[in-house]
Design a protein around this motif. Structure first.
Motif, PDB file in Angstrom:
ATOM      1  N   GLU A  92       0.862  -1.184   0.000  1.00  9.91           N
ATOM      2  CA  GLU A  92       0.000   0.000   0.000  1.00  9.91           C
ATOM      3  C   GLU A  92       0.893   1.227   0.000  1.00  9.91           C
ATOM      4  O   GLU A  92       1.214   1.770   1.053  1.00  9.91           O
ATOM      5  CB  GLU A  92      -0.883   0.007   1.251  1.00  9.91           C
ATOM      6  CG  GLU A  92      -2.040  -0.943   1.219  1.00  9.91           C
ATOM      7  CD  GLU A  92      -3.324  -0.274   0.680  1.00  9.91           C
ATOM      8  OE1 GLU A  92      -3.362   0.977   0.650  1.00  9.91           O
ATOM      9  OE2 GLU A  92      -4.238  -1.010   0.281  1.00  9.91           O
ATOM     10  N   CYS A  93       1.335   1.666  -1.152  1.00  8.61           N
ATOM     11  CA  CYS A  93       2.222   2.805  -1.185  1.00  8.61           C
ATOM     12  C   CYS A  93       2.073   3.583  -2.479  1.00  8.61           C
ATOM     13  O   CYS A  93       1.243   3.242  -3.327  1.00  8.61           O
ATOM     14  CB  CYS A  93       3.660   2.354  -0.988  1.00  8.61           C
ATOM     15  SG  CYS A  93       4.279   1.399  -2.375  1.00  8.61           S
ATOM     16  N   GLU A 136       5.076   5.422  -4.407  1.00 14.34           N
ATOM     17  CA  GLU A 136       6.178   5.163  -5.351  1.00 14.34           C
ATOM     18  C   GLU A 136       6.815   3.824  -5.013  1.00 14.34           C
ATOM     19  O   GLU A 136       7.803   3.761  -4.285  1.00 14.34           O
ATOM     20  CB  GLU A 136       7.209   6.294  -5.270  1.00 14.34           C
ATOM     21  CG  GLU A 136       6.635   7.651  -5.641  1.00 14.34           C
ATOM     22  CD  GLU A 136       7.669   8.769  -5.514  1.00 14.34           C
ATOM     23  OE1 GLU A 136       8.260   9.159  -6.520  1.00 14.34           O
ATOM     24  OE2 GLU A 136       7.891   9.236  -4.369  1.00 14.34           O
ATOM     25  N   LYS A 167      10.714   3.150  -5.112  1.00 10.07           N
ATOM     26  CA  LYS A 167      11.458   3.724  -3.974  1.00 10.07           C
ATOM     27  C   LYS A 167      11.261   2.875  -2.722  1.00 10.07           C
ATOM     28  O   LYS A 167      12.231   2.533  -2.038  1.00 10.07           O
ATOM     29  CB  LYS A 167      10.925   5.129  -3.675  1.00 10.07           C
ATOM     30  CG  LYS A 167      11.499   6.247  -4.519  1.00 10.07           C
ATOM     31  CD  LYS A 167      11.102   7.563  -3.862  1.00 10.07           C
ATOM     32  CE  LYS A 167      11.558   8.790  -4.621  1.00 10.07           C
ATOM     33  NZ  LYS A 167      11.204  10.021  -3.879  1.00 10.07           N
ATOM     34  N   VAL A 168      10.019   2.562  -2.439  1.00 12.49           N
ATOM     35  CA  VAL A 168       9.703   1.806  -1.219  1.00 12.49           C
ATOM     36  C   VAL A 168      10.421   0.460  -1.211  1.00 12.49           C
ATOM     37  O   VAL A 168      11.050   0.089  -0.220  1.00 12.49           O
ATOM     38  CB  VAL A 168       8.176   1.612  -1.062  1.00 12.49           C
ATOM     39  CG1 VAL A 168       7.864   0.673   0.087  1.00 12.49           C
ATOM     40  CG2 VAL A 168       7.493   2.958  -0.839  1.00 12.49           C
ATOM     41  N   SER A 218      13.080  -0.384  -2.900  1.00  9.68           N
ATOM     42  CA  SER A 218      14.520  -0.144  -2.833  1.00  9.68           C
ATOM     43  C   SER A 218      14.978   0.065  -1.393  1.00  9.68           C
ATOM     44  O   SER A 218      16.000  -0.478  -0.959  1.00  9.68           O
ATOM     45  CB  SER A 218      14.881   1.057  -3.697  1.00  9.68           C
ATOM     46  OG  SER A 218      16.098   1.632  -3.279  1.00  9.68           O
ATOM     47  N   VAL A 219      14.199   0.834  -0.639  1.00 16.72           N
ATOM     48  CA  VAL A 219      14.546   1.053   0.767  1.00 16.72           C
ATOM     49  C   VAL A 219      14.369  -0.237   1.563  1.00 16.72           C
ATOM     50  O   VAL A 219      15.254  -0.630   2.339  1.00 16.72           O
ATOM     51  CB  VAL A 219      13.685   2.181   1.391  1.00 16.72           C
ATOM     52  CG1 VAL A 219      13.925   2.273   2.882  1.00 16.72           C
ATOM     53  CG2 VAL A 219      13.990   3.519   0.726  1.00 16.72           C
ATOM     54  N   LEU A 220      13.243  -0.921   1.334  1.00 15.44           N
ATOM     55  CA  LEU A 220      12.974  -2.164   2.078  1.00 15.44           C
ATOM     56  C   LEU A 220      14.088  -3.192   1.874  1.00 15.44           C
ATOM     57  O   LEU A 220      14.463  -3.899   2.810  1.00 15.44           O
ATOM     58  CB  LEU A 220      11.629  -2.756   1.665  1.00 15.44           C
ATOM     59  CG  LEU A 220      10.400  -2.092   2.308  1.00 15.44           C
ATOM     60  CD1 LEU A 220       9.112  -2.679   1.749  1.00 15.44           C
ATOM     61  CD2 LEU A 220      10.426  -2.241   3.832  1.00 15.44           C
ATOM     62  N   ARG A 226      17.165  -2.641   1.524  1.00 15.57           N
ATOM     63  CA  ARG A 226      18.388  -2.275   2.251  1.00 15.57           C
ATOM     64  C   ARG A 226      18.120  -1.996   3.725  1.00 15.57           C
ATOM     65  O   ARG A 226      19.001  -1.523   4.441  1.00 15.57           O
ATOM     66  CB  ARG A 226      19.012  -1.037   1.586  1.00 15.57           C
ATOM     67  CG  ARG A 226      19.656  -1.359   0.238  1.00 15.57           C
ATOM     68  CD  ARG A 226      20.158  -0.100  -0.446  1.00 15.57           C
ATOM     69  NE  ARG A 226      19.070   0.741  -0.937  1.00 15.57           N
ATOM     70  CZ  ARG A 226      19.178   2.029  -1.237  1.00 15.57           C
ATOM     71  NH1 ARG A 226      20.326   2.649  -1.052  1.00 15.57           N
ATOM     72  NH2 ARG A 226      18.149   2.710  -1.695  1.00 15.57           N
ATOM     73  N   MET A 227      16.914  -2.294   4.172  1.00  7.93           N
ATOM     74  CA  MET A 227      16.537  -1.989   5.556  1.00  7.93           C
ATOM     75  C   MET A 227      17.281  -2.890   6.532  1.00  7.93           C
ATOM     76  O   MET A 227      17.578  -4.036   6.234  1.00  7.93           O
ATOM     77  CB  MET A 227      15.031  -2.172   5.709  1.00  7.93           C
ATOM     78  CG  MET A 227      14.406  -1.277   6.741  1.00  7.93           C
ATOM     79  SD  MET A 227      14.753   0.468   6.432  1.00  7.93           S
ATOM     80  CE  MET A 227      13.891   1.217   7.802  1.00  7.93           C
ATOM     81  N   LYS A 228      17.573  -2.327   7.716  1.00  2.00           N
ATOM     82  CA  LYS A 228      18.265  -3.087   8.756  1.00  2.00           C
ATOM     83  C   LYS A 228      17.249  -3.806   9.634  1.00  2.00           C
ATOM     84  O   LYS A 228      16.049  -3.580   9.538  1.00  2.00           O
ATOM     85  CB  LYS A 228      19.103  -2.124   9.600  1.00  2.00           C
ATOM     86  CG  LYS A 228      20.218  -1.449   8.819  1.00  2.00           C
ATOM     87  CD  LYS A 228      21.515  -2.182   9.028  1.00  2.00           C
ATOM     88  CE  LYS A 228      22.707  -1.396   8.500  1.00  2.00           C
ATOM     89  NZ  LYS A 228      23.953  -2.110   8.780  1.00  2.00           N
ATOM     90  N   GLU A 277      15.251  -5.156  13.080  1.00  2.00           N
ATOM     91  CA  GLU A 277      14.569  -4.518  14.210  1.00  2.00           C
ATOM     92  C   GLU A 277      15.540  -4.259  15.356  1.00  2.00           C
ATOM     93  O   GLU A 277      15.539  -3.196  15.963  1.00  2.00           O
ATOM     94  CB  GLU A 277      13.429  -5.430  14.679  1.00  2.00           C
ATOM     95  CG  GLU A 277      12.396  -4.786  15.582  1.00  2.00           C
ATOM     96  CD  GLU A 277      11.701  -3.604  14.903  1.00  2.00           C
ATOM     97  OE1 GLU A 277      11.423  -2.622  15.621  1.00  2.00           O
ATOM     98  OE2 GLU A 277      11.454  -3.647  13.673  1.00  2.00           O
ATOM     99  N   PHE A 292      17.835  -1.222  14.870  1.00  2.00           N
ATOM    100  CA  PHE A 292      17.200   0.066  15.154  1.00  2.00           C
ATOM    101  C   PHE A 292      16.969   0.250  16.645  1.00  2.00           C
ATOM    102  O   PHE A 292      17.065   1.353  17.167  1.00  2.00           O
ATOM    103  CB  PHE A 292      15.888   0.203  14.378  1.00  2.00           C
ATOM    104  CG  PHE A 292      16.103   0.426  12.916  1.00  2.00           C
ATOM    105  CD1 PHE A 292      16.749   1.578  12.468  1.00  2.00           C
ATOM    106  CD2 PHE A 292      15.683  -0.497  11.978  1.00  2.00           C
ATOM    107  CE1 PHE A 292      16.978   1.793  11.115  1.00  2.00           C
ATOM    108  CE2 PHE A 292      15.914  -0.295  10.623  1.00  2.00           C
ATOM    109  CZ  PHE A 292      16.553   0.844  10.192  1.00  2.00           C
TER     110      PHE A 292
END
Lengths: 121, 121
Positions: free
Chosen positions: A12-13, A15, A18-19, A21-23, A25-27, A29, A32
DNA sequence: CAAACACTTGAACAGTTGTTCATATATTTA
DNA sequence: TAAATATATGAACAACTGTTCAAGTGTTTG
């Protein structure tokens, strides 16, 4: 009708490229959690004063930190425990005195970088 | 009898030379307030995820940030306001969309340095 | 060995924070 | 112009945080 997409899950987004691409490379839990905890250790006026003092003078005992900052020994001791638990400071016991110092160079660097941000504003 | 000292005020401390040396180089109350506030902005898991996402992708809209992090739009919007107030993010309105980005390079640097600290532990 | 000292600790309390939910605003689209 | 969309906001509530106060370590000193 909706165009078919080559992706596994629906998102549910807006762009999607982009979403995703970020997901990708996400680190994790826990990363964070640790990162937020580190910043959280420096997010209180008393604690950031302690840390700044230890940037200026490598080793300080509890009473002297309290004298510099102007609070009770107890308050400082509580905050030092927080900083110890979060691995921001080390300590060295000599008789009845306990000398505190910063745990690693990254703490100094974080203060320096934070200082630059504040100065720019 | 106590030795006369060349100092103006009395200090309840242990190593007076160290304490005075730090006090002479101490910053103002408002400096520590601002510094603590900056770190405080990064001290929450949701906010640090927002900031990290904006390190990876320069500009993101609210719904996409929410999609990446997996929380409600409302929660993200509240947190973005905090980040705006603390001058950590900027925004750019395009029609009904609002694109957020990091406010200055020091925020990127803080994340990078925090990351190094966490990795070392 | 008792007193003084440096520091720690636990409980308690006020103040702060982050989310949810419902509602509001502003812009676009049908 | 009504509906849909993207975002913002205020109130409310539980969870968390920082200080104080009183009491507790362990070490040194007279």
């Amino acid at each position: 009708m909706r165009k078919a997409k080559p992706n596994i899950t629906e998102l549910e987004c807006i762009e999607e490229n982009k979403v995703r691409s970020v997901l990708n490379r996400m680190k994790s839990e826990s990363f964070f959690h640790d990162l937020a905890e580190t910043f959280s250790a420096m997010s209180d006026t008393t604690r950031v004063k302690i840390i700044y003092s230890l940037c200026l003078e490598n080793e300080l005992c509890v009473r002297d930190i309290a004298a510099i900052i102007g609070t009770s020994d107890s308050a400082i001791s509580h905050q030092l425990r927080t900083l110890r638990n979060m691995k921001l400071v080390r300590y060295n016991k000599v008789g009845k005195m306990i000398y505190y110092s910063l745990d690693d160079i990254h703490i100094n660097n974080l203060v320096a970088e934070g200082l630059r941000h504040v100065d720019e504003k």
